[in-house]
Design a protein around this motif. Structure first.
Motif: not given
Length: 313
Positions: A175, A178, A181-182, A209
């Motif tokens: 997570e 993620s 990268r978000g 991911r």
């Protein structure tokens, strides 16, 4: 070339080869460097945790770094320069960069507790080594006991342009990848390279991911190279099939306290290094552990010819 945020692929974590009497094994160091590059690795990371860096004095650390950098040619060499004080960190960082290193890696001291302390430490580290030296932020809370949230990593990346890569070793950490990268997608964090450690234990999903590859030291780096290539090509099932075949040995090698002994044993069995010796204080595998590793290699050989090794003499 200096390390930057576009780095991808496999930067294998290199052990330090020793003779049984504790001397650095230069011939094995040369052979190991050539093996890693022939295996397709994009670079190497040396003097990390699995490189037994704290057991080397300053002169040894600089000399082995220079030797590997010379041998590696154009491949990117990242050198771990973590130290209790900034004077030693600065000296080694400047020495290896002058020798042609691509960048350095800095781990947080275990005394850091708050986000502000973490950001302040890396700010001071950059002031010490110089803002012109690209560095890798090592996030390994299982070992260093420093918890870096995605938010604090973003603060470091935004405040320090010389931070170009994250060595991601959180567990569980999918997570976190993620989230980072978000941040990048929404424009709140500039792009950085993310390479993953933890012995490759989660590399199959880490690539999915958004990780750019691996920075770890599994004894089959050629498999890591193949896995990252398959993941990039979108060949998901083939990537997972390859990973699944190696997972029992990856898991065995990931044991705290004996992982380096396992890794050196397998590299010795593959003819990469002459001895599995660690410099004192260090340990070796017992007879039962050796038999277990050999059993895992035999099982792996049913699926991957790279594990078909001559019988242990």
């Amino acid at each position: 070339m200096p390390l930057d945020e576009s780095a991808q692929g496999v930067y294998v974590i290199a052990p330090t080869p020793f003779h049984p009497d504790g001397r650095i094994d230069e011939a094995s160091t040369d052979r190991m460097t050539e093996f890693f590059l022939e295996a397709g690795c994009d670079g190497m990371t040396i003097l990390g945790v699995m490189g037994e860096a704290p057991k080397l004095d300053g002169a040894e650390a600089l000399e082995i770094s220079r030797r590997i950098i010379r041998r590696a040619g154009k491949a990117g060499i990242i050198v771990g320069v973590s130290a209790p004080g900034f004077a030693a960190m600065r000296a080694l960082a400047h020495g290896v960069m002058e020798a042609g290193a691509a960048g350095v890696m800095i781990a947080p001291p275990s005394t850091l507790r708050t986000d502000d302390q973490i950001v302040a430490y890396y700010t001071q580290a950059v002031q010490a080594i110089g803002a012109d030296i690209p560095f890798v932020l090592q996030d390994y809370p299982l070992l260093f006991q420093v918890q870096m949230t995605p938010g604090v990593i973003r603060r470091i990346v935004q405040a320090l342009p010389s931070c170009v890569m994250l060595k991601h070793e959180d567990w569980p950490g999918l997570e976190k990848i993620s989230a980072l990268r978000g941040f990048q997608a929404e424009g709140s964090m500039r792009p950085i390279s993310i390479l993953c450690g933890n012995g490759g234990l989660f590399l199959d999903f880490e690539c999915e991911r958004g990780a750019d590859g691996a920075m770890t030291g599994y004894a089959f780096p050629d498999m890591l190279v193949e896995l990252v290539r398959l993941a990039r090509a979108g060949e998901r099932d083939r990537a997972h099939d390859l990973f699944d075949a190696h997972l029992p040995l990856i898991r065995y090698e990931q044991q705290f306290g004996v992982g380096l002994a396992v890794r050196k044993h397998v590299l010795m069995r593959r003819g990469v290094i002459a001895s599995d010796a660690q410099r004192a204080p260090g340990g070796r595998l017992g007879q039962t552990a050796v038999a277990e590793v050999e059993y895992l290699l035999a099982r792996l050989a049913r699926h991957d010819a790279r594990a078909r090794l001559p019988a242990l003499g």
